[in-house]
Design a protein around this motif. Sequence first.
Motif, PDB file in Angstrom:
ATOM      1  N   VAL A  11      39.417 -55.533 -20.921  1.00 59.34           N
ATOM      2  CA  VAL A  11      40.225 -55.266 -21.734  1.00 59.34           C
ATOM      3  C   VAL A  11      40.637 -54.080 -22.106  1.00 59.34           C
ATOM      4  N   GLN A  12      42.700 -54.358 -22.170  1.00 60.29           N
ATOM      5  CA  GLN A  12      43.068 -53.109 -22.132  1.00 60.29           C
ATOM      6  C   GLN A  12      43.980 -53.015 -23.484  1.00 60.29           C
ATOM      7  N   LEU A  13      44.326 -51.996 -24.367  1.00 61.77           N
ATOM      8  CA  LEU A  13      45.092 -51.741 -25.668  1.00 61.77           C
ATOM      9  C   LEU A  13      45.707 -50.479 -25.511  1.00 61.77           C
ATOM     10  N   VAL A  14      47.292 -50.614 -25.781  1.00 61.42           N
ATOM     11  CA  VAL A  14      48.230 -49.769 -26.097  1.00 61.42           C
ATOM     12  C   VAL A  14      48.340 -49.501 -26.537  1.00 61.42           C
ATOM     13  N   GLU A  15      48.822 -48.810 -27.245  1.00 62.08           N
ATOM     14  CA  GLU A  15      48.995 -48.522 -28.512  1.00 62.08           C
ATOM     15  C   GLU A  15      50.511 -47.640 -28.612  1.00 62.08           C
ATOM     16  N   SER A  16      51.315 -47.323 -29.795  1.00 62.97           N
ATOM     17  CA  SER A  16      52.160 -47.178 -29.411  1.00 62.97           C
ATOM     18  C   SER A  16      52.972 -47.027 -31.289  1.00 62.97           C
ATOM     19  N   GLY A  17      53.577 -46.215 -31.479  1.00 62.49           N
ATOM     20  CA  GLY A  17      54.715 -45.662 -32.526  1.00 62.49           C
ATOM     21  C   GLY A  17      54.183 -44.292 -33.636  1.00 62.49           C
ATOM     22  N   GLY A  18      53.361 -43.729 -32.421  1.00 60.53           N
ATOM     23  CA  GLY A  18      52.988 -42.432 -33.967  1.00 60.53           C
ATOM     24  C   GLY A  18      54.033 -41.497 -33.682  1.00 60.53           C
ATOM     25  N   GLY A  19      53.678 -40.340 -34.743  1.00 65.10           N
ATOM     26  CA  GLY A  19      54.467 -39.350 -34.594  1.00 65.10           C
ATOM     27  C   GLY A  19      54.353 -39.055 -36.214  1.00 65.10           C
ATOM     28  N   LEU A  20      55.513 -37.208 -36.180  1.00 63.08           N
ATOM     29  CA  LEU A  20      55.885 -36.920 -36.737  1.00 63.08           C
ATOM     30  C   LEU A  20      56.794 -37.118 -38.385  1.00 63.08           C
ATOM     31  N   VAL A  21      56.579 -37.213 -39.323  1.00 59.16           N
ATOM     32  CA  VAL A  21      57.139 -37.946 -40.799  1.00 59.16           C
ATOM     33  C   VAL A  21      56.302 -37.009 -41.592  1.00 59.16           C
ATOM     34  N   TRP A  28      37.216 -59.271 -29.629  1.00 54.97           N
ATOM     35  CA  TRP A  28      37.294 -60.516 -29.289  1.00 54.97           C
ATOM     36  C   TRP A  28      36.024 -61.780 -29.128  1.00 54.97           C
ATOM     37  N   LYS A  29      36.857 -63.108 -29.061  1.00 55.50           N
ATOM     38  CA  LYS A  29      35.033 -64.027 -28.871  1.00 55.50           C
ATOM     39  C   LYS A  29      34.364 -63.578 -27.322  1.00 55.50           C
ATOM     40  N   ILE A  30      33.796 -63.538 -27.166  1.00 54.14           N
ATOM     41  CA  ILE A  30      32.932 -63.637 -26.793  1.00 54.14           C
ATOM     42  C   ILE A  30      32.289 -62.093 -26.151  1.00 54.14           C
ATOM     43  N   VAL A  31      33.433 -61.455 -25.693  1.00 50.76           N
ATOM     44  CA  VAL A  31      33.396 -59.642 -25.318  1.00 50.76           C
ATOM     45  C   VAL A  31      33.276 -59.094 -26.064  1.00 50.76           C
ATOM     46  N   GLY A  32      33.228 -59.663 -27.329  1.00 49.23           N
ATOM     47  CA  GLY A  32      32.617 -58.722 -28.688  1.00 49.23           C
ATOM     48  C   GLY A  32      34.419 -57.091 -29.076  1.00 49.23           C
ATOM     49  N   ASP A  33      34.382 -55.974 -29.410  1.00 47.52           N
ATOM     50  CA  ASP A  33      35.403 -55.030 -30.128  1.00 47.52           C
ATOM     51  C   ASP A  33      35.567 -54.196 -28.953  1.00 47.52           C
ATOM     52  N   TYR A  34      37.116 -54.245 -28.956  1.00 45.16           N
ATOM     53  CA  TYR A  34      37.762 -52.938 -27.966  1.00 45.16           C
ATOM     54  C   TYR A  34      38.265 -52.036 -29.019  1.00 45.16           C
ATOM     55  N   TRP A  35      38.586 -50.876 -28.163  1.00 45.23           N
ATOM     56  CA  TRP A  35      39.336 -50.094 -29.261  1.00 45.23           C
ATOM     57  C   TRP A  35      40.371 -49.575 -28.751  1.00 45.23           C
ATOM     58  N   GLY A  36      41.601 -48.759 -29.414  1.00 39.98           N
ATOM     59  CA  GLY A  36      42.206 -48.317 -28.555  1.00 39.98           C
ATOM     60  C   GLY A  36      41.706 -46.887 -28.011  1.00 39.98           C
ATOM     61  N   GLN A  37      43.317 -45.786 -27.597  1.00 39.28           N
ATOM     62  CA  GLN A  37      42.307 -44.670 -27.070  1.00 39.28           C
ATOM     63  C   GLN A  37      43.127 -43.909 -28.130  1.00 39.28           C
ATOM     64  N   GLY A  38      43.708 -44.078 -29.315  1.00 37.79           N
ATOM     65  CA  GLY A  38      43.698 -43.837 -30.838  1.00 37.79           C
ATOM     66  C   GLY A  38      45.477 -43.440 -30.659  1.00 37.79           C
ATOM     67  N   THR A  39      46.576 -43.227 -31.502  1.00 31.54           N
ATOM     68  CA  THR A  39      47.926 -42.283 -31.814  1.00 31.54           C
ATOM     69  C   THR A  39      47.990 -41.495 -32.934  1.00 31.54           C
ATOM     70  N   GLN A  40      48.421 -40.262 -33.261  1.00 33.18           N
ATOM     71  CA  GLN A  40      48.548 -39.179 -33.794  1.00 33.18           C
ATOM     72  C   GLN A  40      49.503 -39.728 -34.663  1.00 33.18           C
ATOM     73  N   VAL A  41      49.173 -40.185 -36.366  1.00 32.72           N
ATOM     74  CA  VAL A  41      50.401 -39.682 -37.346  1.00 32.72           C
ATOM     75  C   VAL A  41      49.985 -38.521 -38.239  1.00 32.72           C
ATOM     76  N   THR A  42      51.134 -37.828 -37.890  1.00 34.09           N
ATOM     77  CA  THR A  42      51.709 -36.401 -38.988  1.00 34.09           C
ATOM     78  C   THR A  42      52.739 -36.321 -39.865  1.00 34.09           C
ATOM     79  N   VAL A  43      51.963 -36.881 -41.544  1.00 37.48           N
ATOM     80  CA  VAL A  43      52.845 -36.971 -42.248  1.00 37.48           C
ATOM     81  C   VAL A  43      52.947 -35.611 -42.603  1.00 37.48           C
ATOM     82  N   SER A  44      53.731 -34.923 -43.217  1.00 38.34           N
ATOM     83  CA  SER A  44      54.468 -33.443 -43.222  1.00 38.34           C
ATOM     84  C   SER A  44      55.043 -33.291 -45.017  1.00 38.34           C
ATOM     85  N   SER A  45      54.822 -32.688 -45.879  1.00 38.44           N
ATOM     86  CA  SER A  45      55.105 -32.450 -47.043  1.00 38.44           C
ATOM     87  C   SER A  45      55.909 -31.569 -47.085  1.00 38.44           C
TER      88      SER A  45
END
Length: 116
Positions: free
Chosen positions: A2-12, A99-116
């Motif tokens: 299983v592979q999970l590809v995350e995208s979309g994080g960033g600074l806002v 997933w059915k049968i094979v269980g839980d899988y996690w992505g590598q994580g993506t950083q979200v930073t919100v500045s004030s």
Amino acid sequence: QVQLVESGGGLVQAGGSLRLSCAASGSIFSINAMGWYRQAPGKQRELVAVITSGGVTNYADSVKGRFTISRDNAKNTVYLQMNSLKPEDTAVYYCMTRWKIVGDYWGQGTQVTVSS
């Protein structure tokens, strides 16, 4: 594998928006639930939102009305639209797939930073 590809994080800036995506592949079995968790420095990982294969959703109280989770079952992809972001939303966001049968899988994580 299983592979999970995350995208979309960033600074806002506070009040801004981001959209996270997570595409899953690698198993012949179907996915029951897909979701997003986050972990801020010094804090435990917490649920942000989850969506079942039937489209039932659940959100953390802190993001209700601001975040929207959705999924494309044909593409095995889950999205998290984050609006009205606050500095306290700053964290590493992790995609989770159950997933059915094979269980839980996690992505590598993506950083979200919100500045004030």
